[in-house]
Design an enzyme around this catalytic site. Structure first.
Site, PDB file in Angstrom:
ATOM      1  CB  CYS A 120      -0.922   0.016   1.220  1.00 18.61           C
ATOM      2  SG  CYS A 120      -2.280   1.194   1.029  1.00 18.61           S
ATOM      3  CB  CYS A 122      -1.712   4.919   3.461  1.00 21.82           C
ATOM      4  SG  CYS A 122      -1.720   3.320   4.268  1.00 21.82           S
ATOM      5  CE  LYS A 195      -7.702  -1.170   4.362  1.00 22.60           C
ATOM      6  NZ  LYS A 195      -6.267  -0.932   4.155  1.00 22.60           N
ATOM      7  NE  ARG A 205      -6.454   4.924   8.804  1.00 22.01           N
ATOM      8  CZ  ARG A 205      -7.629   5.245   8.299  1.00 22.01           C
ATOM      9  NH1 ARG A 205      -8.204   6.381   8.640  1.00 22.01           N
ATOM     10  NH2 ARG A 205      -8.213   4.440   7.443  1.00 22.01           N
ATOM     11  NE  ARG A 217      -6.467   4.933   4.774  1.00 24.39           N
ATOM     12  CZ  ARG A 217      -5.433   5.779   4.777  1.00 24.39           C
ATOM     13  NH1 ARG A 217      -5.321   6.686   3.818  1.00 24.39           N
ATOM     14  NH2 ARG A 217      -4.522   5.719   5.725  1.00 24.39           N
ATOM     15  CE  LYS A 248      -7.346  -3.578   7.544  1.00 19.78           C
ATOM     16  NZ  LYS A 248      -6.246  -2.915   6.890  1.00 19.78           N
ATOM     17  CB  SER A 274      -5.118  -1.521  15.086  1.00 18.91           C
ATOM     18  OG  SER A 274      -5.888  -0.620  14.312  1.00 18.91           O
ATOM     19  CE1 TYR A 313      -1.223  -5.145  14.393  1.00 16.27           C
ATOM     20  CE2 TYR A 313      -3.628  -5.304  14.407  1.00 16.27           C
ATOM     21  CZ  TYR A 313      -2.461  -4.848  13.829  1.00 16.27           C
ATOM     22  OH  TYR A 313      -2.532  -4.105  12.678  1.00 16.27           O
TER      23      TYR A 313
HETATM   24  C1  PBG Z   1      -2.991   0.236   4.805  1.00 21.15           C
HETATM   25  C2  PBG Z   1      -3.533  -0.593   5.892  1.00 21.15           C
HETATM   26  C3  PBG Z   1      -4.339  -0.210   6.984  1.00 21.15           C
HETATM   27  C4  PBG Z   1      -4.462  -1.339   7.782  1.00 21.15           C
HETATM   28  C5  PBG Z   1      -3.779  -2.374   7.155  1.00 21.15           C
HETATM   29  N1  PBG Z   1      -3.233  -1.892   5.981  1.00 21.15           N
HETATM   30  C6  PBG Z   1      -4.891   1.103   7.399  1.00 21.15           C
HETATM   31  C7  PBG Z   1      -5.819   1.861   6.574  1.00 21.15           C
HETATM   32  O1  PBG Z   1      -6.365   1.393   5.585  1.00 21.15           O
HETATM   33  O2  PBG Z   1      -5.988   3.013   6.939  1.00 21.15           O
HETATM   34  C8  PBG Z   1      -5.202  -1.390   9.084  1.00 21.15           C
HETATM   35  C9  PBG Z   1      -4.810  -2.478  10.003  1.00 21.15           C
HETATM   36  C10 PBG Z   1      -5.302  -2.347  11.379  1.00 21.15           C
HETATM   37  O3  PBG Z   1      -6.080  -1.454  11.753  1.00 21.15           O
HETATM   38  O4  PBG Z   1      -4.880  -3.190  12.191  1.00 21.15           O
HETATM   39  N2  PBG Z   1      -3.868   0.679   3.872  1.00 21.15           N
END
Ligand code: PBG
Length: 327
Positions: A120, A122, A195, A205, A217, A248, A274, A313
């Site tokens: 990714c 970001c 997602k 983040r 997003r 996800k 997370s 995690y």
């Molecule tokens: C990157 C990405 C994200 C997560 C995994 N890959 C964050 C997002 O899309 O902002 C989130 C993982 C998590 O919250 O544990 N795009």
């Protein structure tokens, strides 16, 4: 048969029998642990909203991977915090990039580990969006180029699986094509297919320093209200060559996991993200819930819904509990 001939409680009195008829079993083989790698040496920076998780420099990441494998968790998912960011995420596209260097270092020291590389932009863009910005929004087709370049270089570094999490249309095809053209036809793709634009990513983040600097997003991640659309996303990724499809987050989307498993004959992964992790930790720290018990209940529910693979995690804590149970 009806009561009193049928008594469903009959199967619940004896622990051995109860375990025997347990319909869902979580195994360490199902688990992937996400880890965050940052520049420097000897760095172990706590992520305040995710107790027990750290930004680790490569030297300490290698040690963490050794401990993870020793605990029985054989797969990790890597995220990078780069030294500097740019407009398009090109900082993540060379063998000198942070995750690529980490993969090379891990592979040098550990044989029996499976490294999944998140793909990714970001974490690597100054604006914090998952792709290249044109006229204030992420440009789909331009972004495919950096995603493909990042994927190729991760495969060259030794990544065992590529996991695109950007939600651009056509990314799986673009990544499959560049991998195949360069001799990586054996490298699987686990796509973050469904997602959602979720509030549960908040702590991540902080961990990955990837919050968008403007907007959100929602023009690329999915609307939490939608389920049929998730099936279209998954179908599209399968057509483009995804080997594993992911849903996800996990907990608010158990129905999506269930549908994905039943509508497509594919391995399904679920990301216990997370925010889901941090809520359990926070309530546990306050003694409002029995943290370990709730963690196992959550993981079991994700598996029961239909996930074959769970990214969490909690992976090492779960592995330790499973070991105690089997001892
Ligand atoms: C990157 C990405 C994200 C997560 C995994 N890959 C964050 C997002 O899309 O902002 C989130 C993982 C998590 O919250 O544990 N795009």
């Amino acid at each position: 048969m009806n009561f009193p001939q049928t008594r469903l409680r009959r199967m619940r009195y004896n622990t051995i029998l109860r375990n025997m008829v347990s319909e869902t079993k979580v195994s360490v083989d199902d688990l992937i642990l996400p880890l965050f790698v940052c520049p420097g040496k000897g760095v172990r920076k706590p992520i305040s909203s995710m107790p027990g998780n750290y930004q680790l420099s490569i030297d300490l990441l290698v040690e963490e991977c050794k401990k993870t494998v020793a605990a029985g968790v054989k797969a990790v998912l890597l995220f990078g915090i780069p030294e500097s960011k740019d407009e398009t995420g090109e900082v993540a596209c060379s063998l000198d990039s942070i995750v690529q260097k980490a993969i090379i270092a891990i592979k040098k020291e550990i044989q029996d580990i499976f490294i999944v590389a998140d793909v990714c932009n970001c974490e690597y863009t100054t604006h914090g969006h998952c792709g290249t910005i044109v006229d204030g929004d992420v440009d789909n087709d331009l972004t495919l180029k950096t995603l493909a370049a990042q994927s190729l270089s991760l495969a060259q570094a030794g990544a065992d699986m590529i996991a695109p999490s950007d939600m651009m249309d056509g990314r799986v095809a673009a990544i499959r094509e560049i991998l195949d053209l360069n001799g990586f036809e054996k490298t699987p793709i686990m796509s973050y297919s469904a997602k959602y634009a979720s509030g549960f990513y908040g702590p991540f983040r902080e961990a990955a320093e990837s919050a968008p600097k403007f907007g959100n997003r929602s023009t690329y991640q999915m609307n939490p209200a939608n389920s049929n659309e998730a099936m279209r996303e998954i179908e599209q990724d399968i057509v483009e060559g995804a080997d594993i499809v992911m849903v996800k987050p996990a907990l608010s989307y158990l129905d999506i996991i269930y549908r994905a498993k039943h509508e497509f004959n594919m391995p399904v992964a679920a990301y216990n993200v997370s925010g889901e992790f941090s809520m359990v930790k926070a309530a546990g720290a306050n003694n409002w819930i029995d943290e370990k018990r709730v963690m196992m209940e959550i993981i079991t529910s994700i598996k029961r819904a239909g996930a074959d693979i769970i990214i969490t995690y909690h992976a090492v804590e779960i592995a330790n509990i499973l070991k105690e149970q089997n001892a």
